[in-house]
Motif scaffolding. Structure first.
Motif, PDB file in Angstrom:
ATOM      1  N   ALA A 221       4.291   6.856   6.928  1.00 41.31           N
ATOM      2  CA  ALA A 221       4.970   6.766   5.641  1.00 41.31           C
ATOM      3  C   ALA A 221       6.399   7.275   5.733  1.00 41.31           C
ATOM      4  O   ALA A 221       6.693   8.265   6.416  1.00 41.31           O
ATOM      5  CB  ALA A 221       4.204   7.564   4.597  1.00 41.31           C
TER       6      ALA A 221
ATOM      7  N   GLY B 296      10.365  -0.907   0.372  1.00 42.70           N
ATOM      8  CA  GLY B 296      10.022   0.422   0.849  1.00 42.70           C
ATOM      9  C   GLY B 296      10.444   0.647   2.289  1.00 42.70           C
ATOM     10  O   GLY B 296      11.322  -0.046   2.822  1.00 42.70           O
TER      11      GLY B 296
ATOM     12  N   SER C 201       9.411   6.065   0.619  1.00 44.60           N
ATOM     13  CA  SER C 201       8.894   5.306  -0.519  1.00 44.60           C
ATOM     14  C   SER C 201       7.403   5.560  -0.717  1.00 44.60           C
ATOM     15  O   SER C 201       6.659   5.776   0.246  1.00 44.60           O
ATOM     16  CB  SER C 201       9.137   3.808  -0.311  1.00 44.60           C
ATOM     17  OG  SER C 201       8.457   3.358   0.846  1.00 44.60           O
ATOM     18  N   ARG C 202       6.969   5.528  -1.978  1.00 43.89           N
ATOM     19  CA  ARG C 202       5.546   5.659  -2.258  1.00 43.89           C
ATOM     20  C   ARG C 202       4.811   4.378  -1.893  1.00 43.89           C
ATOM     21  O   ARG C 202       3.740   4.407  -1.284  1.00 43.89           O
ATOM     22  CB  ARG C 202       5.325   5.980  -3.737  1.00 43.89           C
ATOM     23  CG  ARG C 202       3.844   6.208  -4.091  1.00 43.89           C
ATOM     24  CD  ARG C 202       3.625   6.260  -5.588  1.00 43.89           C
ATOM     25  NE  ARG C 202       3.900   4.970  -6.216  1.00 43.89           N
ATOM     26  CZ  ARG C 202       3.028   3.953  -6.233  1.00 43.89           C
ATOM     27  NH1 ARG C 202       1.854   4.060  -5.623  1.00 43.89           N
ATOM     28  NH2 ARG C 202       3.331   2.818  -6.830  1.00 43.89           N
ATOM     29  N   LEU C 203       5.393   3.237  -2.271  1.00 47.92           N
ATOM     30  CA  LEU C 203       4.777   1.939  -2.028  1.00 47.92           C
ATOM     31  C   LEU C 203       5.552   1.185  -0.958  1.00 47.92           C
ATOM     32  O   LEU C 203       6.784   1.165  -0.993  1.00 47.92           O
ATOM     33  CB  LEU C 203       4.748   1.106  -3.312  1.00 47.92           C
ATOM     34  CG  LEU C 203       4.147  -0.308  -3.198  1.00 47.92           C
ATOM     35  CD1 LEU C 203       2.647  -0.221  -2.942  1.00 47.92           C
ATOM     36  CD2 LEU C 203       4.432  -1.112  -4.460  1.00 47.92           C
ATOM     37  N   THR C 204       4.837   0.598  -0.028  1.00 50.46           N
ATOM     38  CA  THR C 204       5.451  -0.230   1.003  1.00 50.46           C
ATOM     39  C   THR C 204       4.806  -1.606   0.980  1.00 50.46           C
ATOM     40  O   THR C 204       3.581  -1.718   0.930  1.00 50.46           O
ATOM     41  CB  THR C 204       5.285   0.396   2.399  1.00 50.46           C
ATOM     42  OG1 THR C 204       5.837   1.708   2.394  1.00 50.46           O
ATOM     43  CG2 THR C 204       5.993  -0.443   3.453  1.00 50.46           C
ATOM     44  N   ARG C 205       5.643  -2.645   1.008  1.00 55.00           N
ATOM     45  CA  ARG C 205       5.157  -4.016   1.075  1.00 55.00           C
ATOM     46  C   ARG C 205       5.746  -4.671   2.324  1.00 55.00           C
ATOM     47  O   ARG C 205       6.855  -4.334   2.743  1.00 55.00           O
ATOM     48  CB  ARG C 205       5.584  -4.825  -0.150  1.00 55.00           C
ATOM     49  CG  ARG C 205       5.118  -4.294  -1.493  1.00 55.00           C
ATOM     50  CD  ARG C 205       5.639  -5.186  -2.607  1.00 55.00           C
ATOM     51  NE  ARG C 205       5.438  -4.605  -3.919  1.00 55.00           N
ATOM     52  CZ  ARG C 205       4.380  -4.841  -4.685  1.00 55.00           C
ATOM     53  NH1 ARG C 205       3.424  -5.649  -4.252  1.00 55.00           N
ATOM     54  NH2 ARG C 205       4.274  -4.273  -5.868  1.00 55.00           N
TER      55      ARG C 205
ATOM     56  N   ALA D 101       0.825  -1.201   0.000  1.00 46.94           N
ATOM     57  CA  ALA D 101       0.000   0.000   0.000  1.00 46.94           C
ATOM     58  C   ALA D 101       0.862   1.254   0.000  1.00 46.94           C
ATOM     59  O   ALA D 101       2.041   1.219   0.370  1.00 46.94           O
ATOM     60  CB  ALA D 101      -0.909   0.014   1.230  1.00 46.94           C
ATOM     61  N   ASP D 102       0.235   2.342  -0.400  1.00 47.22           N
ATOM     62  CA  ASP D 102       0.795   3.665  -0.160  1.00 47.22           C
ATOM     63  C   ASP D 102       0.517   3.970   1.309  1.00 47.22           C
ATOM     64  O   ASP D 102      -0.644   4.103   1.709  1.00 47.22           O
ATOM     65  CB  ASP D 102       0.120   4.688  -1.074  1.00 47.22           C
ATOM     66  CG  ASP D 102       0.678   6.103  -0.908  1.00 47.22           C
ATOM     67  OD1 ASP D 102       1.168   6.422   0.189  1.00 47.22           O
ATOM     68  OD2 ASP D 102       0.612   6.869  -1.876  1.00 47.22           O
ATOM     69  N   MET D 103       1.564   4.062   2.111  1.00 45.14           N
ATOM     70  CA  MET D 103       1.375   4.223   3.552  1.00 45.14           C
ATOM     71  C   MET D 103       0.655   5.514   3.909  1.00 45.14           C
ATOM     72  O   MET D 103       0.000   5.608   4.948  1.00 45.14           O
ATOM     73  CB  MET D 103       2.714   4.161   4.274  1.00 45.14           C
ATOM     74  CG  MET D 103       3.224   2.752   4.519  1.00 45.14           C
ATOM     75  SD  MET D 103       2.090   1.752   5.525  1.00 45.14           S
ATOM     76  CE  MET D 103       2.090   2.655   7.068  1.00 45.14           C
ATOM     77  N   ARG D 104       0.735   6.528   3.052  1.00 46.98           N
ATOM     78  CA  ARG D 104       0.022   7.771   3.330  1.00 46.98           C
ATOM     79  C   ARG D 104      -1.483   7.542   3.302  1.00 46.98           C
ATOM     80  O   ARG D 104      -2.221   8.118   4.107  1.00 46.98           O
ATOM     81  CB  ARG D 104       0.438   8.840   2.318  1.00 46.98           C
ATOM     82  CG  ARG D 104       1.887   9.295   2.492  1.00 46.98           C
ATOM     83  CD  ARG D 104       2.409  10.026   1.268  1.00 46.98           C
ATOM     84  NE  ARG D 104       3.801  10.403   1.453  1.00 46.98           N
ATOM     85  CZ  ARG D 104       4.832   9.576   1.271  1.00 46.98           C
ATOM     86  NH1 ARG D 104       4.610   8.331   0.879  1.00 46.98           N
ATOM     87  NH2 ARG D 104       6.080   9.983   1.480  1.00 46.98           N
ATOM     88  N   LEU D 105      -1.922   6.685   2.396  1.00 41.75           N
ATOM     89  CA  LEU D 105      -3.342   6.360   2.331  1.00 41.75           C
ATOM     90  C   LEU D 105      -3.716   5.301   3.359  1.00 41.75           C
ATOM     91  O   LEU D 105      -4.779   5.368   3.977  1.00 41.75           O
ATOM     92  CB  LEU D 105      -3.689   5.866   0.924  1.00 41.75           C
ATOM     93  CG  LEU D 105      -3.436   6.851  -0.222  1.00 41.75           C
ATOM     94  CD1 LEU D 105      -3.757   6.200  -1.560  1.00 41.75           C
ATOM     95  CD2 LEU D 105      -4.250   8.121  -0.032  1.00 41.75           C
TER      96      LEU D 105
END
Length: 266
Positions: A83, A47, A86-90, A21-25
């Motif tokens: 966040a 990420g 990174s934009r994406l974190t897995r 996910a994008d952690m910001r969202l």
């Protein structure tokens, strides 16, 4: 894996979630929620995320870093990781069923960056020990949890410790041959026994996966919505405690840090 399906067969490992996910969202949508009777372990496969906690300081978790939270008698959490760059974190979140002496005990949490986690070959030792390396995480004895990254075509083997007859692995990226092909998003478990586990990464993609081995958790699982205990009485005590904490949390107001996260409430 959840406590009502594979968790019953692989306990003390009772829940596993592969997230991306994008952690910001994700942080906006994730609500604070309670746990009791378990420990949660979060590792990053791609990420980074930031923690900011009055008891633990501030830092970054990336591949090989870990958040350990022994919920014991009760906590509320869900927004303690914010966040990073990174934009994406897995990553993976794992739940462990705790033994009776810890399931209603004190809360214990740790945030440990990748540079402080021991590595043996391609494996980072998240919990327990592997070869000569011992994890700094304060986990119960008898549990090993590794994060492994193999290059394309690379072979690797793991031998459980004496008594560790529970064994499984789950793939985050790529594909692994362990006597059968297991791809990203899949979990596989080994037949009971303490024999070596052998892995070969796909010849072109390589692979990233986590692996768990443990002495069996010889207790029944009594399940609440966010809690796992060994008896009905222990579950009732845990749920009373998290209800009390929830009332205190509601009265505590805005607890966000400068980093935008909300520390664990205990």
């Amino acid at each position: 894996m959840s406590p009502s399906d594979l968790g019953e067969h692989l306990k003390p490992f009772v829940f596993l979630d592969l997230f991306a996910a994008d952690m910001r969202l994700m942080q906006q949508s994730m609500s604070m929620h309670p746990h009791s009777g378990i420990a949660t372990v979060t590792v990053i496969t791609e990420g980074d995320m930031v923690y900011d906690d009055p008891q633990s300081g501030r830092g970054t978790l990336e591949y090989g870093g870990v958040e350990w939270l022994r919920a014991g008698g009760g906590v509320w959490h869900g927004k303690e990781l914010a966040a990073g760059e990174s934009r994406l974190t897995r990553g993976f979140q794992l739940w462990l069923a705790l033994p009776p002496e810890l399931e209603n005990g004190t809360v214990d949490s740790q945030y440990i960056g990748a540079r402080d986690m021991p590595r043996v070959g391609p494996a980072t030792v998240i919990l327990g020990r592997h070869a000569s390396a011992v994890s700094p995480v304060r986990a119960p004895e008898g549990i090993t949890y590794l994060q492994v990254r193999l290059s394309p075509g690379e072979q690797w083997a793991f031998t459980p410790e004496d008594g560790q007859s529970v064994g499984w692995f789950a793939v985050a990226e790529g594909e692994v041959d362990a006597g059968g092909r297991v791809s990203a998003g899949q979990i596989a478990f080994f037949e009971d026994g303490a024999g070596p586990m052998s892995f070969r990464a796909h010849s072109t993609s390589g692979a990233t996966f986590v692996l768990g081995a443990a002495i069996p958790h010889d207790h029944p699982l009594y399940l609440g919505y966010y809690s796992v205990h060994t008896t009905a009485e222990a579950l009732a005590a845990g749920e009373r405690r998290i209800a009390e904490l929830g009332a205190r949390l509601m009265a505590s107001g805005d607890r966000r840090t400068a980093s935008g996260n909300v520390p664990v409430f205990r």
